[in-house]
Scaffold this motif. Sequence first.
Motif, PDB file in Angstrom:
ATOM      1  N   SER A 233     -12.152  11.519 -10.112  1.00  0.00           N
ATOM      2  CA  SER A 233     -11.704  12.463  -8.811  1.00  0.00           C
ATOM      3  C   SER A 233     -10.512  13.213  -9.554  1.00  0.00           C
ATOM      4  O   SER A 233     -10.250  14.268  -8.816  1.00  0.00           O
ATOM      5  N   GLY A 234     -10.053  13.267 -10.601  1.00  0.00           N
ATOM      6  CA  GLY A 234      -8.935  13.943 -11.052  1.00  0.00           C
ATOM      7  C   GLY A 234      -7.543  13.567 -10.477  1.00  0.00           C
ATOM      8  O   GLY A 234      -6.592  14.349 -10.611  1.00  0.00           O
ATOM      9  N   ILE A 235      -7.394  12.546  -9.498  1.00  0.00           N
ATOM     10  CA  ILE A 235      -6.010  12.140  -8.847  1.00  0.00           C
ATOM     11  C   ILE A 235      -5.413  11.278 -10.012  1.00  0.00           C
ATOM     12  O   ILE A 235      -5.700  10.502 -10.409  1.00  0.00           O
ATOM     13  N   LEU A 236      -4.227  12.097 -10.052  1.00  0.00           N
ATOM     14  CA  LEU A 236      -3.299  11.547 -11.044  1.00  0.00           C
ATOM     15  C   LEU A 236      -1.935  10.851 -10.824  1.00  0.00           C
ATOM     16  O   LEU A 236      -0.997  10.209 -11.568  1.00  0.00           O
ATOM     17  N   GLY A 237      -1.505  10.925  -9.586  1.00  0.00           N
ATOM     18  CA  GLY A 237      -0.426  10.500  -8.819  1.00  0.00           C
ATOM     19  C   GLY A 237      -0.078   8.905  -9.211  1.00  0.00           C
ATOM     20  O   GLY A 237      -1.225   8.171  -8.954  1.00  0.00           O
ATOM     21  N   ILE A 238       0.722   8.430  -9.706  1.00  0.00           N
ATOM     22  CA  ILE A 238       0.871   7.211 -10.351  1.00  0.00           C
ATOM     23  C   ILE A 238       0.480   5.996  -9.200  1.00  0.00           C
ATOM     24  O   ILE A 238      -0.226   5.452  -9.482  1.00  0.00           O
ATOM     25  N   ASP A 239       1.017   6.314  -7.877  1.00  0.00           N
ATOM     26  CA  ASP A 239       0.739   5.471  -6.877  1.00  0.00           C
ATOM     27  C   ASP A 239      -0.482   5.888  -5.951  1.00  0.00           C
ATOM     28  O   ASP A 239      -0.773   5.192  -4.940  1.00  0.00           O
ATOM     29  N   ALA A 240      -1.238   6.717  -6.409  1.00  0.00           N
ATOM     30  CA  ALA A 240      -2.023   7.513  -5.586  1.00  0.00           C
ATOM     31  C   ALA A 240      -3.394   6.603  -5.613  1.00  0.00           C
ATOM     32  O   ALA A 240      -4.588   7.019  -4.817  1.00  0.00           O
ATOM     33  N   VAL A 241      -3.607   5.878  -6.656  1.00  0.00           N
ATOM     34  CA  VAL A 241      -4.803   5.085  -6.665  1.00  0.00           C
ATOM     35  C   VAL A 241      -4.709   3.751  -6.662  1.00  0.00           C
ATOM     36  O   VAL A 241      -3.641   3.173  -7.484  1.00  0.00           O
ATOM     37  N   THR A 242      -5.219   2.907  -5.890  1.00  0.00           N
ATOM     38  CA  THR A 242      -5.198   1.396  -5.672  1.00  0.00           C
ATOM     39  C   THR A 242      -6.492   0.725  -5.669  1.00  0.00           C
ATOM     40  O   THR A 242      -7.527   1.320  -4.979  1.00  0.00           O
ATOM     41  N   VAL A 243      -6.465  -0.249  -6.559  1.00  0.00           N
ATOM     42  CA  VAL A 243      -7.686  -1.403  -6.408  1.00  0.00           C
ATOM     43  C   VAL A 243      -7.559  -2.034  -5.394  1.00  0.00           C
ATOM     44  O   VAL A 243      -6.527  -3.025  -5.572  1.00  0.00           O
ATOM     45  N   GLU A 244      -8.380  -2.117  -4.428  1.00  0.00           N
ATOM     46  CA  GLU A 244      -8.312  -2.738  -3.176  1.00  0.00           C
ATOM     47  C   GLU A 244      -8.728  -4.416  -3.435  1.00  0.00           C
ATOM     48  O   GLU A 244      -8.232  -5.254  -2.741  1.00  0.00           O
ATOM     49  N   SER A 245      -9.966  -4.382  -4.182  1.00  0.00           N
ATOM     50  CA  SER A 245     -10.407  -5.702  -4.528  1.00  0.00           C
ATOM     51  C   SER A 245     -11.223  -5.664  -5.811  1.00  0.00           C
ATOM     52  O   SER A 245     -11.644  -4.822  -6.173  1.00  0.00           O
ATOM     53  N   LEU A 246     -11.303  -6.874  -6.204  1.00  0.00           N
ATOM     54  CA  LEU A 246     -12.259  -7.171  -7.561  1.00  0.00           C
ATOM     55  C   LEU A 246     -12.839  -8.244  -7.524  1.00  0.00           C
ATOM     56  O   LEU A 246     -12.241  -9.370  -7.532  1.00  0.00           O
ATOM     57  N   THR A 247     -14.191  -8.375  -7.550  1.00  0.00           N
ATOM     58  CA  THR A 247     -15.202  -9.515  -7.553  1.00  0.00           C
ATOM     59  C   THR A 247     -15.976  -9.702  -8.658  1.00  0.00           C
ATOM     60  O   THR A 247     -16.512  -8.466  -9.512  1.00  0.00           O
ATOM     61  N   GLY A 248     -16.462 -10.724  -9.245  1.00  0.00           N
ATOM     62  CA  GLY A 248     -17.448 -10.878 -10.233  1.00  0.00           C
ATOM     63  C   GLY A 248     -16.924 -11.062 -11.574  1.00  0.00           C
ATOM     64  O   GLY A 248     -15.666 -10.949 -11.558  1.00  0.00           O
ATOM     65  N   THR A 249     -17.683 -11.326 -12.487  1.00  0.00           N
ATOM     66  CA  THR A 249     -17.246 -11.501 -13.985  1.00  0.00           C
ATOM     67  C   THR A 249     -18.296 -10.872 -14.884  1.00  0.00           C
ATOM     68  O   THR A 249     -19.347 -11.471 -15.117  1.00  0.00           O
ATOM     69  N   SER A 250     -18.111  -9.544 -15.065  1.00  0.00           N
ATOM     70  CA  SER A 250     -19.064  -8.725 -16.006  1.00  0.00           C
ATOM     71  C   SER A 250     -20.451  -8.929 -15.702  1.00  0.00           C
ATOM     72  O   SER A 250     -21.264  -9.645 -16.272  1.00  0.00           O
ATOM     73  N   PRO A 251     -21.219  -8.270 -14.530  1.00  0.00           N
ATOM     74  CA  PRO A 251     -20.254  -7.029 -14.111  1.00  0.00           C
ATOM     75  C   PRO A 251     -19.495  -7.243 -13.157  1.00  0.00           C
ATOM     76  O   PRO A 251     -19.625  -8.256 -12.174  1.00  0.00           O
ATOM     77  N   TYR A 252     -18.318  -6.463 -12.993  1.00  0.00           N
ATOM     78  CA  TYR A 252     -17.221  -6.818 -11.897  1.00  0.00           C
ATOM     79  C   TYR A 252     -17.587  -5.586 -10.866  1.00  0.00           C
ATOM     80  O   TYR A 252     -18.175  -4.674 -11.293  1.00  0.00           O
ATOM     81  N   GLU A 253     -17.216  -5.842  -9.721  1.00  0.00           N
ATOM     82  CA  GLU A 253     -17.350  -4.782  -8.664  1.00  0.00           C
ATOM     83  C   GLU A 253     -15.996  -4.794  -8.012  1.00  0.00           C
ATOM     84  O   GLU A 253     -15.262  -5.698  -7.517  1.00  0.00           O
ATOM     85  N   ALA A 254     -15.554  -3.485  -7.936  1.00  0.00           N
ATOM     86  CA  ALA A 254     -14.086  -3.117  -7.461  1.00  0.00           C
ATOM     87  C   ALA A 254     -14.386  -2.208  -6.323  1.00  0.00           C
ATOM     88  O   ALA A 254     -15.220  -0.989  -6.350  1.00  0.00           O
ATOM     89  N   VAL A 255     -13.447  -2.125  -5.371  1.00  0.00           N
ATOM     90  CA  VAL A 255     -13.516  -1.293  -4.503  1.00  0.00           C
ATOM     91  C   VAL A 255     -12.066  -0.562  -4.626  1.00  0.00           C
ATOM     92  O   VAL A 255     -10.892  -1.272  -4.898  1.00  0.00           O
ATOM     93  N   VAL A 256     -11.836   0.701  -4.653  1.00  0.00           N
ATOM     94  CA  VAL A 256     -10.769   1.480  -5.066  1.00  0.00           C
ATOM     95  C   VAL A 256     -10.536   2.634  -4.295  1.00  0.00           C
ATOM     96  O   VAL A 256     -11.432   3.158  -3.798  1.00  0.00           O
ATOM     97  N   SER A 257      -9.175   2.521  -3.706  1.00  0.00           N
ATOM     98  CA  SER A 257      -8.936   3.705  -2.827  1.00  0.00           C
ATOM     99  C   SER A 257      -7.993   4.772  -3.714  1.00  0.00           C
ATOM    100  O   SER A 257      -7.230   4.354  -4.385  1.00  0.00           O
TER     101      SER A 257
END
Length: 301
Positions: A233-257
């Motif tokens: 995305s090119g978004i670089l603000g320190i607090d601008a990107v948040t991982v909302e959830s992470l599931t699984g064990t390789s492969p992992y699935e994450a939802v990122v805001s």
Amino acid sequence: MTRRKSCDHCPGSHSGERPCLASATVGPRSWLLIEHPGPWPERIEQLAEPAPVAAAVRAALAAGVRPQLIRRTGRRRGTPPCQVYAAYSVGEQVWMEARELDDPAELASLDLRALAAGRSPGLGPRTAEPVLLVCTHGRRNACCARLGAPLARDLAARFAPLVWETTHVGGDRYAANLVCLPRGLYYGDLGKEEAAAASAAYLRGEVLLERYRGRAGLPEPVQAAEHFVRAHSGILGIDAVTVESLTGTSPYEAVVSAQGVRYRVVLEDAVQAPGCGSECQENLGTYIVSDLTLLNEAALV
């Protein structure tokens, strides 16, 4: 589904060829920095003198706080007095306290269990000035002294008084290493210009993806998911990107805001070859992204 390299932006292991993403140390959420000019033992828990500092190191470890010994570059003063910082680095409400102690015995009065829980240990006033830590712990790993010491001197010339040398921060194979507190951002495989650029980015509230290892206190797959979304995305603000959830064990699935835009990220474990010799066997794991999709939209990768 399209597979891509784990990190086009982030070489590592002193060669510029290996990825260093998602390699920030997972454990630390709170920190205790104590000025001690040395000599530093191979492991910080082996420190014996001065006794009040050694006791504070042991108490911090027992409480779940990450202790670091720090010192200025060049001519170093003895202790007392000694500069002390307490920091909490997880989430958006990060903070740091700072005070110079006339007697290191005052360390015994700190409430380190409060610090581990994200509350003030009673050190002193909050400080808005960050701390830039460069690992120069040569007894722990020769690369840290050989590569870290000149980098620390250069950064000190540019960003004094924010810069301190420090003991082992994790990830010797990525020397020279830089940790930016209180937010706990890790950078590795740094030359002087890369370190200066990373420090300047931190001071303006941004992440520099080149040589970015991740944020301390977060699971490695979370660090990786954040990194891949930033790179996309090119978004670089320190607090601008948040991982909302992470599931699984390789492969992992994450939802990122990322600034209100949500992504689904699928990533997998990978292993890279050892880097600079027998002393640099840490952090051989890395991650590859196998799918990055804008939620409710067509795949973007």
